[in-house]
Design an enzyme around this catalytic site. Structure first.
Site, PDB file in Angstrom:
ATOM      1  N   CYS A   1       0.822  -1.222   0.000  1.00  0.00           N
ATOM      2  CA  CYS A   1       0.000   0.000   0.000  1.00  0.00           C
ATOM      3  C   CYS A   1       0.846   1.258   0.000  1.00  0.00           C
ATOM      4  CB  CYS A   1      -0.908   0.027   1.221  1.00  0.00           C
ATOM      5  SG  CYS A   1      -1.970  -1.397   1.341  1.00  0.00           S
TER       6      CYS A   1
ATOM      7  N   HIS B   1      -3.134   6.943   4.189  1.00  0.00           N
ATOM      8  CA  HIS B   1      -3.547   5.734   3.466  1.00  0.00           C
ATOM      9  C   HIS B   1      -4.902   5.293   4.023  1.00  0.00           C
ATOM     10  CE1 HIS B   1      -3.844   1.846   1.770  1.00  0.00           C
ATOM     11  NE2 HIS B   1      -3.433   1.183   2.830  1.00  0.00           N
TER      12      HIS B   1
ATOM     13  N   ASN C   1      -9.962  -0.338   1.223  1.00  0.00           N
ATOM     14  CA  ASN C   1      -8.518  -0.206   1.064  1.00  0.00           C
ATOM     15  C   ASN C   1      -8.137  -0.567  -0.370  1.00  0.00           C
ATOM     16  OD1 ASN C   1      -5.747  -0.444   1.107  1.00  0.00           O
ATOM     17  ND2 ASN C   1      -5.657  -1.698   2.965  1.00  0.00           N
TER      18      ASN C   1
HETATM   19  N1  ACO Z   1     -17.400  -9.761  10.190  1.00  0.00           N
HETATM   20  C1  ACO Z   1     -17.731 -10.170  11.418  1.00  0.00           C
HETATM   21  N2  ACO Z   1     -16.838 -10.614  12.315  1.00  0.00           N
HETATM   22  C2  ACO Z   1     -15.538 -10.632  11.939  1.00  0.00           C
HETATM   23  C3  ACO Z   1     -15.115 -10.230  10.679  1.00  0.00           C
HETATM   24  C4  ACO Z   1     -16.093  -9.773   9.770  1.00  0.00           C
HETATM   25  N3  ACO Z   1     -15.809  -9.340   8.530  1.00  0.00           N
HETATM   26  N4  ACO Z   1     -13.779 -10.364  10.589  1.00  0.00           N
HETATM   27  C5  ACO Z   1     -13.357 -10.843  11.778  1.00  0.00           C
HETATM   28  N5  ACO Z   1     -14.438 -11.019  12.599  1.00  0.00           N
HETATM   29  C6  ACO Z   1     -14.436 -11.499  13.974  1.00  0.00           C
HETATM   30  C7  ACO Z   1     -13.236 -12.324  14.304  1.00  0.00           C
HETATM   31  O1  ACO Z   1     -13.416 -13.667  13.910  1.00  0.00           O
HETATM   32  C8  ACO Z   1     -13.174 -12.180  15.814  1.00  0.00           C
HETATM   33  O2  ACO Z   1     -14.137 -13.042  16.388  1.00  0.00           O
HETATM   34  P1  ACO Z   1     -13.809 -13.785  17.780  1.00  0.00           P
HETATM   35  O3  ACO Z   1     -13.642 -12.674  18.777  1.00  0.00           O
HETATM   36  O4  ACO Z   1     -15.033 -14.609  17.968  1.00  0.00           O
HETATM   37  O5  ACO Z   1     -12.561 -14.565  17.526  1.00  0.00           O
HETATM   38  C9  ACO Z   1     -13.670 -10.741  16.050  1.00  0.00           C
HETATM   39  O6  ACO Z   1     -14.374 -10.364  14.844  1.00  0.00           O
HETATM   40  C10 ACO Z   1     -12.558  -9.748  16.314  1.00  0.00           C
HETATM   41  O7  ACO Z   1     -11.536  -9.925  15.347  1.00  0.00           O
HETATM   42  P2  ACO Z   1     -10.236  -9.076  15.338  1.00  0.00           P
HETATM   43  O8  ACO Z   1      -9.341  -9.519  14.217  1.00  0.00           O
HETATM   44  O9  ACO Z   1      -9.631  -9.013  16.692  1.00  0.00           O
HETATM   45  O10 ACO Z   1     -10.844  -7.625  14.991  1.00  0.00           O
HETATM   46  P3  ACO Z   1     -10.133  -6.245  14.941  1.00  0.00           P
HETATM   47  O11 ACO Z   1     -10.873  -5.268  15.749  1.00  0.00           O
HETATM   48  O12 ACO Z   1      -8.646  -6.367  15.155  1.00  0.00           O
HETATM   49  O13 ACO Z   1     -10.341  -5.797  13.420  1.00  0.00           O
HETATM   50  C11 ACO Z   1      -9.235  -5.703  11.310  1.00  0.00           C
HETATM   51  C12 ACO Z   1      -9.814  -6.589  12.375  1.00  0.00           C
HETATM   52  C13 ACO Z   1     -10.335  -4.784  10.788  1.00  0.00           C
HETATM   53  C14 ACO Z   1      -8.712  -6.564  10.172  1.00  0.00           C
HETATM   54  C15 ACO Z   1      -8.104  -4.846  11.913  1.00  0.00           C
HETATM   55  O14 ACO Z   1      -7.210  -5.666  12.607  1.00  0.00           O
HETATM   56  C16 ACO Z   1      -7.348  -4.072  10.877  1.00  0.00           C
HETATM   57  O15 ACO Z   1      -7.876  -3.188  10.235  1.00  0.00           O
HETATM   58  N6  ACO Z   1      -6.023  -4.343  10.719  1.00  0.00           N
HETATM   59  C17 ACO Z   1      -5.208  -3.628   9.770  1.00  0.00           C
HETATM   60  C18 ACO Z   1      -5.416  -4.191   8.422  1.00  0.00           C
HETATM   61  C19 ACO Z   1      -4.812  -3.374   7.329  1.00  0.00           C
HETATM   62  O16 ACO Z   1      -4.765  -2.163   7.403  1.00  0.00           O
HETATM   63  N7  ACO Z   1      -4.360  -4.055   6.288  1.00  0.00           N
HETATM   64  C20 ACO Z   1      -3.894  -3.446   5.115  1.00  0.00           C
HETATM   65  C21 ACO Z   1      -2.471  -3.106   5.178  1.00  0.00           C
HETATM   66  S1  ACO Z   1      -1.931  -2.272   3.792  1.00  0.00           S
HETATM   67  C22 ACO Z   1      -1.472  -3.288   2.473  1.00  0.00           C
HETATM   68  O17 ACO Z   1      -0.333  -3.350   2.120  1.00  0.00           O
HETATM   69  C23 ACO Z   1      -2.521  -4.088   1.740  1.00  0.00           C
END
Ligand code: ACO
Length: 337
Positions: free
Chosen positions: A116, A256, A286
């Site tokens: 990204c 970003h 994203n």
């Molecule tokens: N819908 C419903 N529930 C979900 C979903 C979804 N789409 N996805 C995950 N869950 C659940 C999980 O299974 C978990 O359930 P559990 O508690 O029963 O185990 C719960 O939601 C919490 O999951 P977490 O992963 O802890 O949620 P978090 O608040 O950390 O959010 C997220 C996850 C949105 C992915 C976050 O960690 C994030 O944005 N990380 C950064 C990602 C990013 O920016 N990536 C791009 C980088 S740039 C590049 O180069 C592409």
């Protein structure tokens, strides 16, 4: 520094596929819901490219608009850099495909892989060729078709990404305008947190790699989140220091567009009020390397960027990588002949 050429963006364009996929649409594909996605990411919808469209096509559409905006022809481009994590194929480089589409017959062309962060890496790289006097016009493109590498059975990743492209023409501008300072970095020890494991020389395509879904994005969301929150503030402050600009001199912060919570915490760290922060993650998700040029184009269209404004662009992504760029907007400052 004093005799260095000033390099800035003289034209910018973007392309977004027409097809809109809402969170409600995703509820029909994976076990998710609109409330979870909005609360955890801020994303409400994203654009998905038509199956007939590949990254080079989106890049070409965006580039054509950027060239028109800059008022130069494709023949005047000396170099094309395409930042992408979703090239059409391993080789030839997507930049070469774009060069051919544009008939930019005088341009060298290469791809840049920094996840990204690629667009900001591209801006900083492209600017060096102009500063040295080797080239006059460099086309920097961020383009992604992430829908092709998203695992549509994995709710933790597929809801995050979207397709699109943005392009910028870099040229010499009046002294005092353009890129004022930057910061660029990488930490390969975090590479495992965001990767596409198969299809390369480490894990060539096999029946096993396909059945284990290794040809899709694999991400440790929590680790990437922690990294992003820390690095966005750190990198931005270093770029500001490099530019000799204080945080309150920023007119618009363009982060970003990965996750609303990451953007909010970075803005807080920089003490930037939210009205000075560009946000469109709600509409496009994203779009990786395409996110910053799309956001910049939209900020201009919304009348949020005026001549002489100081912009701060900050990216982070796979690698892990990061880059920030402080830019004094000088579209009105004609490129130096
Ligand atoms: N819908 C419903 N529930 C979900 C979903 C979804 N789409 N996805 C995950 N869950 C659940 C999980 O299974 C978990 O359930 P559990 O508690 O029963 O185990 C719960 O939601 C919490 O999951 P977490 O992963 O802890 O949620 P978090 O608040 O950390 O959010 C997220 C996850 C949105 C992915 C976050 O960690 C994030 O944005 N990380 C950064 C990602 C990013 O920016 N990536 C791009 C980088 S740039 C590049 O180069 C592409």
């Amino acid at each position: 520094m004093q005799n260095e050429k000033s390099v800035g963006i003289i034209g910018i364009g973007c392309y977004l596929p027409e097809k809109i996929v809402t969170n409600k649409d995703l509820e029909k594909i994976v076990d998710t819901n609109d409330e979870w996605i909005v609360e955890r990411t801020g994303i409400r919808e994203r654009r998905i490219a038509d199956p007939s469209i590949a990254t080079s096509d989106q890049a070409t559409f965006a580039a054509q608009k950027a060239l028109a905006d800059a008022g130069i022809t494709a023949e005047e481009i000396d170099l094309i850099i395409v930042a992408t994590a979703t090239p059409d194929m391993f080789f030839p480089a997507t930049a070469c495909l774009v060069q051919n589409n544009l008939k930019a017959v005088n341009a060298a062309a290469f791809d840049l892989a920094a996840g990204c962060t690629g667009f900001v890496y591209g801006l900083i790289t492209g600017a060096q060729f102009i500063k040295t006097g080797l080239y006059k016009h460099v086309l920097v493109i961020g383009a992604e078709t992430l829908s092709r590498i998203a695992d549509w059975t994995d709710r933790s990743t597929c809801v995050l990404f979207g397709d699109g492209a943005g392009a910028a023409v870099l040229s010499e501008v009046e002294s005092g305008y353009g890129i004022l300072g930057c910061n660029i970095g990488a930490d390969g020890s975090g590479g495992e947190f965001l990767m596409l494991p198969a299809g390369g020389s480490r894990m060539p395509t096999s029946e096993e790699s396909l059945s284990n879904r290794k040809h899709y994005i694999h991400m440790n969301g929590n680790e990437v989140f922690k990294f992003a929150v820390k690095i966005m503030g750190e990198s931005a402050l270093k770029a500001l220091e490099n530019a000799n600009i204080s945080t309150d001199e920023i007119d618009l912060f363009i982060p970003h567009q990965a996750n609303m919570r990451i953007i909010t915490s970075a803005a807080k760290r920089l003490k930037a009020p939210m009205e000075k922060v560009m946000i469109n993650v709600d509409r496009y998700g994203n779009t990786a390397a395409a996110s910053l040029p799309i956001a910049l184009r939209e900020a201009i269209d919304e009348g949020r960027v005026k001549d002489g404004d100081v912009l701060l662009m900050v990216g982070f992504g796979a690698g892990l990588t990061w880059a920030s760029c402080v830019l004094k907007w000088g579209k009105g400052a004609k490129p130096v002949a």
